[in-house]
Design a protein around this motif. Structure first.
Motif, PDB file in Angstrom:
ATOM      1  N   VAL A  74      43.273  44.626  21.274  1.00 45.54           N
ATOM      2  CA  VAL A  74      42.585  43.712  22.191  1.00 45.54           C
ATOM      3  C   VAL A  74      41.754  42.710  21.396  1.00 45.54           C
ATOM      4  CG1 VAL A  74      40.980  43.562  24.151  1.00 45.54           C
ATOM      5  CG2 VAL A  74      42.443  45.570  23.905  1.00 45.54           C
ATOM      6  N   GLY A  75      41.874  41.462  21.736  1.00 49.44           N
ATOM      7  CA  GLY A  75      41.110  40.407  21.064  1.00 49.44           C
ATOM      8  C   GLY A  75      39.899  40.032  21.895  1.00 49.44           C
ATOM      9  N   SER A  76      38.738  39.897  21.261  1.00 48.70           N
ATOM     10  CA  SER A  76      37.527  39.461  21.980  1.00 48.70           C
ATOM     11  C   SER A  76      36.518  38.944  20.966  1.00 48.70           C
ATOM     12  CB  SER A  76      36.920  40.628  22.768  1.00 48.70           C
ATOM     13  OG  SER A  76      36.588  41.694  21.904  1.00 48.70           O
ATOM     14  N   GLN A  97      36.607  49.793  16.354  1.00 48.21           N
ATOM     15  CA  GLN A  97      36.527  48.477  15.708  1.00 48.21           C
ATOM     16  C   GLN A  97      37.548  48.441  14.574  1.00 48.21           C
ATOM     17  OE1 GLN A  97      32.581  47.543  14.340  1.00 48.21           O
ATOM     18  NE2 GLN A  97      31.711  48.100  16.316  1.00 48.21           N
ATOM     19  N   THR A  98      38.052  47.271  14.291  1.00 45.86           N
ATOM     20  CA  THR A  98      39.009  47.145  13.187  1.00 45.86           C
ATOM     21  C   THR A  98      38.359  46.332  12.070  1.00 45.86           C
ATOM     22  OG1 THR A  98      39.952  45.060  13.927  1.00 45.86           O
ATOM     23  CG2 THR A  98      40.881  47.064  14.884  1.00 45.86           C
ATOM     24  N   GLY A  99      39.076  46.095  11.029  1.00 43.30           N
ATOM     25  CA  GLY A  99      38.564  45.274   9.938  1.00 43.30           C
ATOM     26  C   GLY A  99      38.297  43.843  10.373  1.00 43.30           C
ATOM     27  N   HIS A 100      38.902  43.437  11.480  1.00 45.14           N
ATOM     28  CA  HIS A 100      38.686  42.084  12.010  1.00 45.14           C
ATOM     29  C   HIS A 100      37.669  42.168  13.140  1.00 45.14           C
ATOM     30  CE1 HIS A 100      41.898  40.088   9.825  1.00 45.14           C
ATOM     31  NE2 HIS A 100      42.578  41.207   9.978  1.00 45.14           N
ATOM     32  N   PRO A 101      36.541  41.515  13.013  1.00 44.02           N
ATOM     33  CA  PRO A 101      35.513  41.642  14.050  1.00 44.02           C
ATOM     34  C   PRO A 101      35.975  41.195  15.436  1.00 44.02           C
ATOM     35  CG  PRO A 101      34.946  39.938  12.439  1.00 44.02           C
ATOM     36  CD  PRO A 101      36.145  40.645  11.913  1.00 44.02           C
ATOM     37  N   ILE A 102      37.036  40.404  15.507  1.00 37.46           N
ATOM     38  CA  ILE A 102      37.474  39.906  16.814  1.00 37.46           C
ATOM     39  C   ILE A 102      38.603  40.748  17.410  1.00 37.46           C
ATOM     40  CG2 ILE A 102      36.716  37.514  16.572  1.00 37.46           C
ATOM     41  CD1 ILE A 102      39.521  36.814  15.594  1.00 37.46           C
ATOM     42  N   ASP A 104      49.807  46.064  11.508  1.00 34.81           N
ATOM     43  CA  ASP A 104      50.530  44.803  11.739  1.00 34.81           C
ATOM     44  C   ASP A 104      50.059  44.121  13.017  1.00 34.81           C
ATOM     45  OD1 ASP A 104      51.944  45.046   9.478  1.00 34.81           O
ATOM     46  OD2 ASP A 104      53.889  45.458  10.406  1.00 34.81           O
ATOM     47  N   LEU A 105      49.897  44.924  14.079  1.00 35.89           N
ATOM     48  CA  LEU A 105      49.487  44.343  15.361  1.00 35.89           C
ATOM     49  C   LEU A 105      48.074  43.765  15.271  1.00 35.89           C
ATOM     50  CD1 LEU A 105      50.875  46.991  17.910  1.00 35.89           C
ATOM     51  CD2 LEU A 105      51.771  44.705  17.474  1.00 35.89           C
ATOM     52  N   VAL A 106      47.213  44.454  14.551  1.00 33.81           N
ATOM     53  CA  VAL A 106      45.833  43.969  14.397  1.00 33.81           C
ATOM     54  C   VAL A 106      45.837  42.642  13.629  1.00 33.81           C
ATOM     55  CG1 VAL A 106      43.630  44.425  13.222  1.00 33.81           C
ATOM     56  CG2 VAL A 106      44.712  46.220  14.593  1.00 33.81           C
ATOM     57  N   GLU A 107      46.593  42.598  12.543  1.00 34.34           N
ATOM     58  CA  GLU A 107      46.668  41.367  11.733  1.00 34.34           C
ATOM     59  C   GLU A 107      47.181  40.203  12.574  1.00 34.34           C
ATOM     60  OE1 GLU A 107      45.666  40.604   8.733  1.00 34.34           O
ATOM     61  OE2 GLU A 107      44.897  42.630   8.407  1.00 34.34           O
ATOM     62  N   SER A 164      47.232  39.868  15.830  1.00 36.23           N
ATOM     63  CA  SER A 164      46.311  39.511  16.910  1.00 36.23           C
ATOM     64  C   SER A 164      45.140  38.697  16.388  1.00 36.23           C
ATOM     65  CB  SER A 164      45.764  40.759  17.590  1.00 36.23           C
ATOM     66  OG  SER A 164      46.808  41.549  18.016  1.00 36.23           O
ATOM     67  N   ALA A 165      44.623  39.110  15.235  1.00 37.46           N
ATOM     68  CA  ALA A 165      43.480  38.394  14.659  1.00 37.46           C
ATOM     69  C   ALA A 165      43.877  36.961  14.327  1.00 37.46           C
ATOM     70  CB  ALA A 165      43.000  39.114  13.406  1.00 37.46           C
ATOM     71  N   LYS A 166      45.069  36.826  13.776  1.00 41.62           N
ATOM     72  CA  LYS A 166      45.568  35.503  13.400  1.00 41.62           C
ATOM     73  C   LYS A 166      45.723  34.625  14.657  1.00 41.62           C
ATOM     74  CE  LYS A 166      49.331  33.838  10.636  1.00 41.62           C
ATOM     75  NZ  LYS A 166      50.634  34.150  10.126  1.00 41.62           N
ATOM     76  N   LYS A 167      46.268  35.235  15.684  1.00 41.21           N
ATOM     77  CA  LYS A 167      46.524  34.502  16.920  1.00 41.21           C
ATOM     78  C   LYS A 167      45.229  34.077  17.596  1.00 41.21           C
ATOM     79  CE  LYS A 167      50.797  35.027  18.546  1.00 41.21           C
ATOM     80  NZ  LYS A 167      51.932  35.700  19.062  1.00 41.21           N
ATOM     81  N   LEU A 168      44.294  35.023  17.687  1.00 38.43           N
ATOM     82  CA  LEU A 168      43.033  34.715  18.360  1.00 38.43           C
ATOM     83  C   LEU A 168      42.280  33.634  17.594  1.00 38.43           C
ATOM     84  CD1 LEU A 168      41.214  35.397  20.738  1.00 38.43           C
ATOM     85  CD2 LEU A 168      40.114  37.131  19.345  1.00 38.43           C
ATOM     86  N   THR A 169      42.302  33.726  16.274  1.00 40.84           N
ATOM     87  CA  THR A 169      41.635  32.711  15.461  1.00 40.84           C
ATOM     88  C   THR A 169      42.281  31.348  15.696  1.00 40.84           C
ATOM     89  OG1 THR A 169      41.243  34.403  13.813  1.00 40.84           O
ATOM     90  CG2 THR A 169      40.941  32.140  13.087  1.00 40.84           C
ATOM     91  N   PHE A 170      43.612  31.340  15.790  1.00 38.88           N
ATOM     92  CA  PHE A 170      44.320  30.079  15.993  1.00 38.88           C
ATOM     93  C   PHE A 170      43.919  29.407  17.314  1.00 38.88           C
ATOM     94  CE2 PHE A 170      47.862  27.714  17.838  1.00 38.88           C
ATOM     95  CZ  PHE A 170      48.116  26.798  16.827  1.00 38.88           C
ATOM     96  N   PHE A 171      43.796  30.209  18.364  1.00 37.91           N
ATOM     97  CA  PHE A 171      43.498  29.629  19.680  1.00 37.91           C
ATOM     98  C   PHE A 171      42.000  29.397  19.896  1.00 37.91           C
ATOM     99  CE2 PHE A 171      47.715  31.494  20.782  1.00 37.91           C
ATOM    100  CZ  PHE A 171      48.308  30.323  21.236  1.00 37.91           C
ATOM    101  N   SER A 172      41.175  29.893  18.968  1.00 42.50           N
ATOM    102  CA  SER A 172      39.719  29.793  19.151  1.00 42.50           C
ATOM    103  C   SER A 172      39.173  28.433  18.741  1.00 42.50           C
ATOM    104  CB  SER A 172      39.021  30.871  18.324  1.00 42.50           C
ATOM    105  OG  SER A 172      39.317  32.134  18.843  1.00 42.50           O
TER     106      SER A 172
END
Lengths: 291, 376
Positions: free
Chosen positions: B46-48, B98-103, B247-250, B252-260
């Motif tokens: 989940v991205g947030s 929580q994952t290594g990516h805060p988002i 893989d899914l976390v990576e 998702s983090a990339k995607k959320l950052t892109f759209f942010s």
């Protein structure tokens, strides 16, 4: 709008450095002043669609004619408008507000460019006018291919910048998306837009911002927010139009256009007028599952 | 072949969260987990922008209670109301990590698929736009599973079932047909056939198999991966935690950052930051594709679509009626769609618009519009 900005882009474009020249100044709807000797309107303010100052000594005044009437007998007003610009206009970004010379460009739909030129020349001859400044008729058109472009083609006349004149004679294509990004998605020019167009921008792009600010964690139904005409007008100017940058610089859109739009929303029951220039907007809000 | 040790002390789904000693400790305990027949391990990415565990303790969320928390793990109980559960109230526990990516956070649940579908997923979905599931394109699903297959060697993956959408020919009244298909095929074959038949997967079920003399034999571990970034598995969670989850976390983090941070309000000078969706061939050669895309945009769920121009070029304005994000959609090229975020434009809403295009029109590659102002 796209045709005007495409011309601006072409004037700004430096083919050597492949960048846009930041020294070129331009403004949509800038108020200029004619001299005592103006052939049509002496000592009056005029507002060409676009004023471009290429450098301290050279400028261009452009008038875009998107909606030329089918009956060319009605084009005389447009020709007179061009004649008004054939004058020592004041209002440039120089000290003293004057410029050594400026050219006049009429931007017309490409399919009317030849007829416009012929009729302009006939008009000038039959009325005994002679243009003192370099004037040209540039046709604009949309070209679809792998990408969509706005095309500019000089059909008649000359420009002081011979290189620019020569490029426009050969036809220049400027990508739509580049104009969209570089000119920050401007949606207005210095003429009143169709009401429905302004309403759509207010509803989709401005009211949504106010409504989002009003949100709480426990919202229900629609969101109500208060706005003023000045607030909405300024928000549109900053983001989709042109805010005034000085005495000669217009505010686009004008306050009265926005007042008219908000009054229309009241008529439709989509906003409430609280007092003069103060309104209450309501946006519906969806709650529930996405899937 | 390496034999799995028989666990001395088995733990059940009800006991696995009894002590929270960090993510790795929890993952290790999964080797002792004994699942009942109707149970599986469910994981959602989940991205947030705000930590998911914080979003879940907002007072407006009914029936959610934080039971325990450590630095990186939070255990919640969730009371599912009767109307969602055959009139019976039910309470279950799930974990947020929580994952290594805060988002990006993980939601972990062990139990029945019914509760996952009716309880946990709708709960997370209700947090939109503050939290959202990612989406995987067909290419990304293939890439993810390909990567998983590589990590499994000498074992492999065998696709046993998928649910998908199939594009129907232009003459059909419905645009798409939902398909659920049972199969027994390898990864590459399934994706290649999907391409040929114009279908794309919503979820894909696969077995981990031993390859014995080229005959695949199921190990009994079955996994279902959804295109919305969640999956379930019937075992080997330790393996999935270091492969698929990562893989899914990576992704998702990339995607959320892109759209942010694409809304104009928070950008310097309120400049637009458009997104480009590119296709590998000229899609908009004929005007019927523009018409089709316009119709697709009109069907944007819980949104408003205003058509400003639809021929010869397309320009529509989209509003997300949930969070009031807006974006203009332009077609100014045969191979591209331009998405221009407006003043208010959340990452979740932009992702939802792009996903809507991908699911209902066609998938493309998203990228940032490069600011090269070349006059041709």
């Amino acid at each position: 709008m796209f045709a005007t900005l495409a011309l601006v882009n072409e004037v700004r474009w430096d083919s050597q450095t492949k960048t846009l020249n930041p020294a070129v100044r331009f403004e949509v709807g800038r108020r200029l002043t004619t001299s005592n000797n103006n052939k049509i309107s002496p000592s009056t303010d005029v507002t060409p669609d676009c004023t471009i100052q290429c450098n301290s000594s050279q400028g261009i005044v452009a008038e875009a004619k998107l909606g030329l009437p089918r009956n060319s007998d009605h084009w005389e007003g447009d020709f007179e408008q061009l004649l008004k610009y054939d004058d020592e206009l004041a209002g440039w970004w120089n000290s003293g507000e004057t410029i050594y010379r400026h050219d006049i460009v009429a931007l017309v739909p490409i399919e009317r460019a030849v007829l416009f030129t012929d009729n302009l020349q006939t008009f000038l001859q039959s009325n005994g006018y002679e243009l003192e400044r370099k004037t040209s008729v540039v046709g604009f058109f949309k070209k679809s291919g792998v990408k969509d472009f706005i095309g500019l083609k000089k059909e008649w006349g000359s420009l002081s910048d011979s290189k620019l004149g020569s490029e426009l004679r050969k036809t220049k294509l400027i990508a739509f998306d580049k104009i969209l990004v570089e000119y920050r998605d401007r949606k207005f020019v210095d003429s009143e837009p169709p009401l429905v167009y302004l309403l759509q921008i207010i509803w989709d792009n401005i009211f949504t911002v106010y409504a989002a600010r009003e949100r709480t964690d426990n919202p229900s139904g629609s969101t109500t927010f208060k706005v003023t005409v000045d607030q909405v007008a300024e928000e549109i100017r900053q983001n989709y139009g042109f805010p005034s940058t000085g005495d000669r610089s217009p505010e686009i859109p004008k306050k009265r256009w926005v007042t008219k739009a908000l009054s229309t929303l009241v008529e439709f029951g989509m906003a409430k007028r609280i007092r003069q220039d103060h309104y209450e907007g309501v946006l519906p809000r969806y709650h529930g599952r996405l899937s | 072949m390496k034999r799995q040790s028989t666990p001395l002390f088995e733990v059940t789904s009800k006991e696995i969260f009894s002590s929270l000693d960090g993510w790795q400790g929890l993952v290790n305990r999964f080797s002792d987990l004994r699942l009942d027949t109707d149970e599986a391990i469910y994981v959602a990415v989940v991205g947030s922008r705000m930590p998911l565990s914080q979003l879940l303790i907002t007072p407006s969320l009914h029936g959610v209670k934080e039971i325990r928390k450590t630095e990186s793990l939070s255990l919640f109980s969730h009371q599912l109301r009767g109307e969602h559960n055959k009139g019976k109230a039910a309470s279950r526990q799930f974990l947020v990590a929580q994952t290594g990516h805060p988002i990006v956070s993980l939601v972990l649940y062990i139990g029945s698929s019914d509760y996952w579908r009716k309880g946990v997923l709708p709960l997370i979905e209700s947090l939109y736009p503050k939290a959202a599931f990612p989406f995987l394109t067909q290419k990304e699903i293939q890439l993810t599973l390909g990567h998983l297959q590589k990590s499994l060697r000498p074992q492999g993956i065998r696709i046993v079932e998928f649910s998908s959408k199939k594009r129907l020919p232009g003459t059909a009244r419905k645009k798409f047909q939902s398909v659920r298909e049972w199969t027994d095929a390898d990864l590459d074959t399934v994706f290649s056939e999907a391409r040929d038949e114009n279908i794309w997967f919503r979820s894909i079920k696969f077995d981990i198999v031993d390859i014995n003399n080229t005959t695949p034999i199921s190990t009994g571990v079955r996994t279902v991966l959804s295109k919305y970034g969640y999956f379930s598995c019937s075992g080997r969670f330790e393996f999935f935690a270091r492969t698929l989850v990562r893989d899914l976390v990576e992704m998702s983090a990339k995607k959320l950052t892109f759209f942010s941070d694409r809304d104009r309000l928070t950008n310097p000078n309120h400049d637009p930051k458009p997104i480009k969706i590119s296709f590998d061939r000229s899609i908009f050669v004929k005007s019927d594709q523009i018409r089709k895309l316009t119709e697709v945009m009109k069907r944007f769920r819980h949104g408003t679509c205003t058509v400003l121009h639809s021929n010869p070029y397309m320009h529509v304005s989209m509003v997300d009626n949930i969070d009031y994000s807006s974006a203009d959609i332009w077609v100014l090229s045969q191979e591209e769609i331009l998405v221009v975020p407006q003043l208010q434009a959340s990452a979740s809403a932009l992702k939802r618009i792009v996903n809507h295009i991908f699911e209902n029109f066609r998938e493309g590659e998203v990228s940032d519009v490069k600011e090269q102002y070349t006059a041709v």
